[in-house]
Design a protein around this motif. Structure first.
Motif, PDB file in Angstrom:
ATOM      1  N   LYS A 174       0.836  -1.209   0.000  1.00 47.04           N
ATOM      2  CA  LYS A 174       0.000   0.000   0.000  1.00 47.04           C
ATOM      3  C   LYS A 174       0.869   1.256   0.000  1.00 47.04           C
ATOM      4  CE  LYS A 174      -4.047  -2.061   2.224  1.00 47.04           C
ATOM      5  NZ  LYS A 174      -4.954  -2.037   3.399  1.00 47.04           N
ATOM      6  N   TYR A 175       1.935   1.231   0.791  1.00 44.37           N
ATOM      7  CA  TYR A 175       2.797   2.406   0.819  1.00 44.37           C
ATOM      8  C   TYR A 175       3.545   2.564  -0.497  1.00 44.37           C
ATOM      9  CZ  TYR A 175       6.448   5.707   2.041  1.00 44.37           C
ATOM     10  OH  TYR A 175       7.291   6.791   2.035  1.00 44.37           O
ATOM     11  N   PHE A 176       3.840   1.456  -1.173  1.00 49.21           N
ATOM     12  CA  PHE A 176       4.520   1.523  -2.473  1.00 49.21           C
ATOM     13  C   PHE A 176       3.686   2.313  -3.472  1.00 49.21           C
ATOM     14  CE2 PHE A 176       5.168  -0.136  -6.774  1.00 49.21           C
ATOM     15  CZ  PHE A 176       6.527   0.090  -6.933  1.00 49.21           C
ATOM     16  N   VAL A 177       2.368   2.095  -3.461  1.00 50.08           N
ATOM     17  CA  VAL A 177       1.467   2.821  -4.375  1.00 50.08           C
ATOM     18  C   VAL A 177       1.503   4.320  -4.052  1.00 50.08           C
ATOM     19  CG1 VAL A 177      -0.922   3.122  -5.117  1.00 50.08           C
ATOM     20  CG2 VAL A 177      -0.015   0.815  -4.722  1.00 50.08           C
ATOM     21  N   ILE A 178       1.426   4.660  -2.746  1.00 52.27           N
ATOM     22  CA  ILE A 178       1.480   6.068  -2.335  1.00 52.27           C
ATOM     23  C   ILE A 178       2.805   6.691  -2.751  1.00 52.27           C
ATOM     24  CG2 ILE A 178       1.578   7.602  -0.316  1.00 52.27           C
ATOM     25  CD1 ILE A 178      -0.352   5.652   1.076  1.00 52.27           C
ATOM     26  N   TRP A 179       3.885   5.974  -2.504  1.00 53.32           N
ATOM     27  CA  TRP A 179       5.241   6.449  -2.836  1.00 53.32           C
ATOM     28  C   TRP A 179       5.383   6.690  -4.337  1.00 53.32           C
ATOM     29  CZ3 TRP A 179       9.143   3.740  -5.591  1.00 53.32           C
ATOM     30  CH2 TRP A 179      10.441   4.256  -5.493  1.00 53.32           C
ATOM     31  N   LEU A 180       4.863   5.744  -5.146  1.00 57.33           N
ATOM     32  CA  LEU A 180       4.970   5.844  -6.602  1.00 57.33           C
ATOM     33  C   LEU A 180       4.177   7.036  -7.128  1.00 57.33           C
ATOM     34  CD1 LEU A 180       6.452   4.141  -8.735  1.00 57.33           C
ATOM     35  CD2 LEU A 180       4.281   2.964  -9.177  1.00 57.33           C
ATOM     36  N   VAL A 181       2.955   7.203  -6.624  1.00 60.17           N
ATOM     37  CA  VAL A 181       2.119   8.336  -7.039  1.00 60.17           C
ATOM     38  C   VAL A 181       2.769   9.656  -6.621  1.00 60.17           C
ATOM     39  CG1 VAL A 181      -0.103   9.485  -6.688  1.00 60.17           C
ATOM     40  CG2 VAL A 181      -0.024   7.007  -7.042  1.00 60.17           C
TER      41      VAL A 181
ATOM     42  N   ILE B  67       5.962  10.341  -6.243  1.00 56.58           N
ATOM     43  CA  ILE B  67       7.087  10.633  -7.129  1.00 56.58           C
ATOM     44  C   ILE B  67       6.596  11.115  -8.494  1.00 56.58           C
ATOM     45  CG2 ILE B  67       8.990   9.591  -8.422  1.00 56.58           C
ATOM     46  CD1 ILE B  67       9.615   7.886  -6.026  1.00 56.58           C
ATOM     47  N   PHE B  68       5.616  10.427  -9.053  1.00 60.05           N
ATOM     48  CA  PHE B  68       5.108  10.773 -10.382  1.00 60.05           C
ATOM     49  C   PHE B  68       4.526  12.183 -10.398  1.00 60.05           C
ATOM     50  CE2 PHE B  68       1.441  10.916 -13.315  1.00 60.05           C
ATOM     51  CZ  PHE B  68       2.134  10.772 -14.515  1.00 60.05           C
ATOM     52  N   LEU B  69       3.664  12.500  -9.414  1.00 60.30           N
ATOM     53  CA  LEU B  69       3.031  13.820  -9.381  1.00 60.30           C
ATOM     54  C   LEU B  69       4.034  14.921  -9.050  1.00 60.30           C
ATOM     55  CD1 LEU B  69      -0.378  13.013  -7.646  1.00 60.30           C
ATOM     56  CD2 LEU B  69       0.071  13.398 -10.069  1.00 60.30           C
ATOM     57  N   SER B  70       5.036  14.598  -8.222  1.00 64.37           N
ATOM     58  CA  SER B  70       6.066  15.599  -7.915  1.00 64.37           C
ATOM     59  C   SER B  70       6.886  15.943  -9.150  1.00 64.37           C
ATOM     60  CB  SER B  70       6.991  15.077  -6.803  1.00 64.37           C
ATOM     61  OG  SER B  70       6.279  14.910  -5.589  1.00 64.37           O
ATOM     62  N   ILE B  71       7.130  14.945 -10.000  1.00 59.33           N
ATOM     63  CA  ILE B  71       7.908  15.168 -11.226  1.00 59.33           C
ATOM     64  C   ILE B  71       7.126  16.010 -12.226  1.00 59.33           C
ATOM     65  CG2 ILE B  71       8.910  14.049 -13.254  1.00 59.33           C
ATOM     66  CD1 ILE B  71       9.722  11.728 -11.413  1.00 59.33           C
ATOM     67  N   ILE B  72       5.865  15.639 -12.478  1.00 58.50           N
ATOM     68  CA  ILE B  72       5.099  16.338 -13.516  1.00 58.50           C
ATOM     69  C   ILE B  72       4.676  17.743 -13.070  1.00 58.50           C
ATOM     70  CG2 ILE B  72       4.279  14.187 -14.520  1.00 58.50           C
ATOM     71  CD1 ILE B  72       1.540  14.756 -13.262  1.00 58.50           C
ATOM     72  N   THR B  73       4.693  18.002 -11.741  1.00 61.04           N
ATOM     73  CA  THR B  73       4.362  19.352 -11.256  1.00 61.04           C
ATOM     74  C   THR B  73       5.619  20.142 -10.922  1.00 61.04           C
ATOM     75  OG1 THR B  73       4.164  18.572  -8.959  1.00 61.04           O
ATOM     76  CG2 THR B  73       2.152  18.611 -10.306  1.00 61.04           C
ATOM     77  N   LEU B  74       6.780  19.626 -11.351  1.00 56.56           N
ATOM     78  CA  LEU B  74       8.069  20.288 -11.111  1.00 56.56           C
ATOM     79  C   LEU B  74       8.327  20.535  -9.619  1.00 56.56           C
ATOM     80  CD1 LEU B  74       8.029  22.867 -14.052  1.00 56.56           C
ATOM     81  CD2 LEU B  74       9.042  20.570 -14.000  1.00 56.56           C
ATOM     82  N   GLY B  75       7.924  19.566  -8.803  1.00 58.00           N
ATOM     83  CA  GLY B  75       8.210  19.614  -7.373  1.00 58.00           C
ATOM     84  C   GLY B  75       7.137  20.234  -6.514  1.00 58.00           C
ATOM     85  N   ILE B  76       6.138  20.867  -7.125  1.00 62.71           N
ATOM     86  CA  ILE B  76       5.096  21.538  -6.334  1.00 62.71           C
ATOM     87  C   ILE B  76       4.320  20.531  -5.489  1.00 62.71           C
ATOM     88  CG2 ILE B  76       2.928  22.840  -6.485  1.00 62.71           C
ATOM     89  CD1 ILE B  76       4.072  24.254  -8.940  1.00 62.71           C
ATOM     90  N   TYR B  77       4.025  19.356  -6.070  1.00 63.21           N
ATOM     91  CA  TYR B  77       3.237  18.357  -5.342  1.00 63.21           C
ATOM     92  C   TYR B  77       4.026  17.736  -4.183  1.00 63.21           C
ATOM     93  CZ  TYR B  77       0.177  14.413  -4.391  1.00 63.21           C
ATOM     94  OH  TYR B  77      -0.654  13.503  -3.767  1.00 63.21           O
ATOM     95  N   SER B  78       5.347  17.960  -4.126  1.00 66.25           N
ATOM     96  CA  SER B  78       6.158  17.336  -3.079  1.00 66.25           C
ATOM     97  C   SER B  78       5.669  17.695  -1.680  1.00 66.25           C
ATOM     98  CB  SER B  78       7.627  17.734  -3.237  1.00 66.25           C
ATOM     99  OG  SER B  78       7.795  19.136  -3.063  1.00 66.25           O
ATOM    100  N   ALA B  79       5.067  18.888  -1.517  1.00 69.86           N
ATOM    101  CA  ALA B  79       4.510  19.264  -0.212  1.00 69.86           C
ATOM    102  C   ALA B  79       3.330  18.374   0.145  1.00 69.86           C
ATOM    103  CB  ALA B  79       4.087  20.733  -0.230  1.00 69.86           C
ATOM    104  N   TRP B  80       2.459  18.094  -0.836  1.00 71.34           N
ATOM    105  CA  TRP B  80       1.334  17.190  -0.612  1.00 71.34           C
ATOM    106  C   TRP B  80       1.855  15.763  -0.391  1.00 71.34           C
ATOM    107  CZ3 TRP B  80       0.814  21.759  -2.860  1.00 71.34           C
ATOM    108  CH2 TRP B  80      -0.353  22.485  -2.659  1.00 71.34           C
ATOM    109  N   ALA B  81       2.929  15.410  -1.085  1.00 70.43           N
ATOM    110  CA  ALA B  81       3.522  14.073  -0.930  1.00 70.43           C
ATOM    111  C   ALA B  81       4.046  13.875   0.490  1.00 70.43           C
ATOM    112  CB  ALA B  81       4.651  13.890  -1.948  1.00 70.43           C
TER     113      ALA B  81
END
Length: 387
Positions: free
Chosen positions: A20-27, A29-43
């Motif tokens: 379950k954590y692998f799915v969260i971790w993968l999502v 990383i993916f969203l942080s990359i496509i948002t140029l790091g902005i999503y990293s705070a939500w991550a």
């Protein structure tokens, strides 16, 4: 000896799962990359909430309350500050030194604010934790005490150089400065834990713990002694090569010959590097277990009504670190979420709480957390102040 019976001891449970954590971790990383790091705070918030929310004590789980936008603002401010520093470092060496000096002077304040932020953002049974510390005490522990010790060592070194030279000076360094540094490390660690534990609150109930400096000094020396056999083995493996290079340097030997000698012992150098890495891991693992067990077993809450008990074992923790390292290395980092979950489960499930939690009377505080800037600075600069 604790007066609580075995029935009053509550073990922490961790319900997180690697998959379950692998799915969260993968999502994340993916969203942080496509948002140029902005999503990293939500991550970050999503990750913290997963680990907090899956930690159970006596039927109730912990919560993490930081807001992603709050983290993002703090992260942006910290990032802009670091960028400005690098620009200034290229423009003026004097300006760089001035900024570094200001940062060092602010460091105790940054650490205390980071601890306070993380405490207030954590809760159990709807009651938030808190951290209230006298800033002067923090400045003494993080700046004043190290500065006094450093000046003392410099003065002692000057006296040693005046009284001795050559081999005698080297021997003096071994028998005085190394033990002095280990002692400083133990005392400094004791002061840091004391500053953290004895200013931490659950609601309006205070945590208390007697952090004896002698105990931490003993732990520091025992950890250092673990590395001694590794150093002896490394010296035996590379001794001949080091001696030969020293002779070449003394008698003006060619640099090419020294380089060829190093290349001919390349396998031995790699072996020594692996041994040193393993020795460091063993020493670090032993110290982590010793610190955690001692600090937890010394800590009480609400005038001793609640006590902590840690039962980490050195061999099992070392085995966990070793297998986790293999998992991460051979999966090229892809399986790191599974390693994180395994580590969290072991660390949490070796911690127990003694006392009647249901009759514990605490009052929630209404204080607000400081901004997330200091927390993000601590994270960005990898300042190791977390306990």
């Amino acid at each position: 000896m604790s007066s609580f019976t075995k029935t009053q001891r509550h073990a922490l449970k961790f319900h997180g799962e690697g998959g379950k954590y692998f799915v969260i971790w993968l999502v994340n990383i993916f969203l942080s990359i496509i948002t140029l790091g902005i999503y990293s705070a939500w991550a970050k918030v999503r990750t913290y909430r997963y680990f907090y929310g899956n930690t159970e004590l006596s039927g109730d789980r912990f919560d993490y309350h930081a807001r992603p936008l709050q983290i993002l603002i703090g992260r942006i401010i910290a990032f802009v500050g670091i960028v400005i520093f690098y620009i200034c470092s290229m423009a003026s060496e004097t300006l760089t030194m001035l900024i570094v000096a200001v940062f060092v002077l602010l460091l105790p304040w940054i650490i205390v604010r980071s601890w306070r932020f993380n405490a207030i953002m954590s809760s159990y049974r709807g009651v938030r934790f808190n951290y209230i510390c006298r800033l002067g005490r923090a400045y003494w522990i993080f700046l004043g005490f190290p500065l006094v010790c450093f000046i003392g060592l410099i003065l002692a070194f000057g006296v040693a150089r005046f009284l001795a030279s050559g081999l005698t000076e080297f021997i003096l360094a071994l028998v005085f400065f190394i033990p002095a540094f280990i002692t400083f490390n133990g005392v400094s660690t004791a002061l840091s834990y004391d500053l953290y534990v004895n200013n931490l609150f659950f609601g309006d109930a205070a945590f208390k713990g007697e952090m004896k400096k002698g105990a931490f000094v003993k732990m520091a020396f025992k950890s250092a002694l673990i590395v001694v056999p590794v150093l002896l083995i490394a010296g035996a493996i590379l001794g001949k090569m080091i001696y030969s290079i020293a002779l070449m340097s003394a008698f003006g030997g060619a640099e090419e010959a020294a380089s060829m000698m190093i290349l001919s012992h390349y396998g031995s150098i790699i072996l020594v590097y692996v041994l040193m890495l393993f020795g460091s891991m063993v020493a670090a693992a032993w110290l982590i277990v010793a610190h955690r067990n001692y600090v937890a077993n010394q800590t009480t809450l609400n005038n001793g009504a609640i006590r902590l008990y840690s039962s980490m074992k050195f061999t099992s923790y070392l085995g966990l670190l070793f297998t986790n390292a293999l998992i991460v290395i051979f999966s090229l980092g892809i399986a790191s979420p599974f390693a994180h979950v395994r580590h969290a489960r072991y660390v949490l499930e070796t911690l127990e709480v003694e006392g009647d939690l249901d009759s514990l009377t605490v009052h929630a505080h209404s204080e607000h957390a400081p901004g997330a800037v200091t927390e993000e600075l601590v994270q960005a600069l990898d300042i190791n102040v977390g306990f």
